[in-house]
Design a protein around this motif. Structure first.
Motif, short mmCIF file in Angstrom:
data_model
loop_
_atom_site.label_atom_id
_atom_site.label_comp_id
_atom_site.label_asym_id
_atom_site.label_seq_id
_atom_site.Cartn_x
_atom_site.Cartn_y
_atom_site.Cartn_z
N HIS A 71 -4.11 5.03 5.81
CA HIS A 71 -3.29 3.99 6.44
C HIS A 71 -3.98 3.40 7.66
CE1 HIS A 71 0.42 4.36 4.00
NE2 HIS A 71 -0.10 5.55 3.74
N GLU A 72 -4.58 4.25 8.50
CA GLU A 72 -5.32 3.72 9.65
C GLU A 72 -6.50 2.88 9.19
OE1 GLU A 72 -2.83 6.84 10.99
OE2 GLU A 72 -4.58 7.21 9.70
N LYS A 73 -7.25 3.40 8.20
CA LYS A 73 -8.44 2.68 7.74
C LYS A 73 -8.06 1.34 7.11
CE LYS A 73 -13.00 2.95 7.31
NZ LYS A 73 -13.35 1.64 6.80
N SER A 74 -6.99 1.33 6.32
CA SER A 74 -6.55 0.07 5.70
C SER A 74 -6.11 -0.93 6.74
CB SER A 74 -5.39 0.35 4.73
OG SER A 74 -5.81 1.16 3.65
N LEU A 75 -5.48 -0.44 7.79
CA LEU A 75 -5.01 -1.34 8.83
C LEU A 75 -6.17 -1.97 9.59
CD1 LEU A 75 -1.99 -1.20 11.04
CD2 LEU A 75 -4.17 -1.27 12.22
N ILE A 76 -7.14 -1.17 10.02
CA ILE A 76 -8.22 -1.75 10.82
C ILE A 76 -9.15 -2.62 9.97
CG2 ILE A 76 -8.14 0.09 12.54
CD1 ILE A 76 -10.76 1.15 11.33
N LEU A 80 -5.50 -4.27 1.89
CA LEU A 80 -4.32 -3.75 1.19
C LEU A 80 -4.59 -3.48 -0.29
CD1 LEU A 80 -1.62 -6.16 2.69
CD2 LEU A 80 -2.19 -3.86 3.45
N ASN A 81 -5.82 -3.61 -0.71
CA ASN A 81 -6.12 -3.59 -2.15
C ASN A 81 -5.77 -2.28 -2.84
OD1 ASN A 81 -7.08 -6.23 -2.26
ND2 ASN A 81 -9.15 -5.62 -1.65
N ARG A 82 -5.79 -1.17 -2.11
CA ARG A 82 -5.56 0.11 -2.77
C ARG A 82 -4.11 0.57 -2.72
NH1 ARG A 82 -10.32 4.46 -2.30
NH2 ARG A 82 -9.00 5.30 -3.97
N PHE A 83 -3.25 -0.23 -2.11
CA PHE A 83 -1.83 0.10 -2.15
C PHE A 83 -1.27 -0.31 -3.51
CE2 PHE A 83 -2.52 0.28 2.36
CZ PHE A 83 -1.65 1.26 2.79
N SER A 84 -0.55 0.61 -4.13
CA SER A 84 -0.13 0.40 -5.52
C SER A 84 1.17 -0.38 -5.64
CB SER A 84 0.02 1.75 -6.23
OG SER A 84 0.97 2.57 -5.57
N THR A 85 1.90 -0.57 -4.54
CA THR A 85 3.19 -1.26 -4.61
C THR A 85 3.26 -2.36 -3.55
OG1 THR A 85 4.29 0.24 -3.03
CG2 THR A 85 4.32 0.87 -5.38
N LYS A 89 2.48 -2.51 0.77
CA LYS A 89 1.77 -3.58 1.46
C LYS A 89 2.66 -4.21 2.54
CE LYS A 89 -0.93 -4.64 -2.68
NZ LYS A 89 -1.22 -5.63 -3.75
N GLN A 90 3.93 -4.40 2.20
CA GLN A 90 4.86 -4.97 3.18
C GLN A 90 4.97 -4.08 4.41
OE1 GLN A 90 9.03 -4.33 2.51
NE2 GLN A 90 9.63 -6.35 3.29
N MET A 91 5.01 -2.77 4.18
CA MET A 91 5.18 -1.85 5.30
C MET A 91 3.96 -1.85 6.21
SD MET A 91 7.52 0.01 6.59
CE MET A 91 8.68 0.58 5.36
N LEU A 92 2.76 -1.91 5.63
CA LEU A 92 1.56 -1.94 6.48
C LEU A 92 1.48 -3.26 7.25
CD1 LEU A 92 -0.86 -0.11 7.20
CD2 LEU A 92 -2.22 -1.51 5.66
N ASP A 93 1.87 -4.36 6.63
CA ASP A 93 1.93 -5.64 7.33
C ASP A 93 2.88 -5.56 8.52
OD1 ASP A 93 0.07 -7.07 5.86
OD2 ASP A 93 1.55 -7.85 4.43
N TYR A 94 4.03 -4.90 8.30
CA TYR A 94 5.00 -4.76 9.39
C TYR A 94 4.42 -3.91 10.52
CZ TYR A 94 9.15 -3.47 12.00
OH TYR A 94 10.05 -3.26 13.02
#
Length: 247
Positions: A71-76, A80-85, A89-94
């Protein structure tokens, strides 16, 4: 490194209520750790990433291992490509939208981006991963992996990501007659502080004492309902509702 007593935390996922319950329990249990180990995913899914990072920044103990999770790595990386739902993706954007500059700086400067770290401690070899050795950020280390001879180099292997606690010894072939030609590696997953998935909603962590091989898995009650009430209505209810059952 000569430190001996450790608190091992993983997958806090921005759940401040759970983290505070764990920190209180550490005192209640009478643990006197030399250091903390963080196995990644301190942010996302929960509503208070900044407060969790502040709490970790002000611990009265050093953090000797502070891994990034997926989650940290995806954020920095803004990836979002490896999130399956879509809800993931919405939650990481938030999370990205509410993260402060100081919190982002902590992730970039204080956390280990590879999701993997090793220590030589009191002559023992310790491996720390968020995932597994093939994919330290996203891989899931479970019993099917234990026979992989890569891990035989280590005396202890600590991993997170699955949100499922485990403690398992595996014995590898070895040319040491004194130990009956076996080399033991102990695999430990502390479970998740902030979003358990082993059908136990309590906040989970490990106390580890290297010199005595003492390992305590702890599950701590916290006010789940108070944490659930923090979620705004526009977010998918999935990550809020799963807290109640620990699934």
């Amino acid at each position: 490194m000569n430190r001996d007593k450790f608190i091992v935390l993983s997958d806090i996922h921005a759940n401040l209520t759970a983290l505070k319950a764990v920190l209180f329990d550490i005192q209640k249990q009478g643990y006197s750790p030399d250091a903390f180990i963080i196995l990644g995913d301190i942010i996302n899914y929960g509503m208070r990433p900044n407060e969790v990072i502040s709490e970790l920044s002000n611990l009265p103990y050093p953090i000797v291992v502070n891994l990034m999770g997926n989650h940290e790595k995806s954020l920095i990386d803004s990836d979002l490509n490896r999130f399956s739902t879509e809800r993931g993706k919405q939650m990481l954007d938030y999370t990205a939208s509410i993260l402060t500059d100081n919190s982002l700086l902590y992730i970039k400067e204080k956390m280990i981006p590879s999701g993997l770290y090793t220590l030589d401690c009191q002559g023992k070899q310790l491996l720390f991963l968020h995932g597994n050795r093939h994919d330290p950020l996203w891989g899931k280390l479970g019993m099917d992996d234990f026979s992989d001879s890569y891990y035989s180099t280590y005396d202890y292997v600590f991993s997170g990501h699955t949100h499922l606690p485990h403690y398992m010894s595996h014995y590898y072939p070895d040319e040491c007659p004194r130990l009956r030609n076996k080399k033991k590696t102990i695999f430990i997953n502390p479970g998740s502080v902030g979003q358990p998935r082993n059908q136990n909603p309590h906040a989970q962590y490990v106390y580890f004492e290297l010199s005595t091989c003492r390992v305590h898995h702890n599950a701590v009650w916290y006010d789940v309902e108070a944490e659930c009430q923090l979620y705004p209505d526009f977010l998918d209810t999935f990550y809020r509702e799963r807290l109640v059952l620990g699934i």
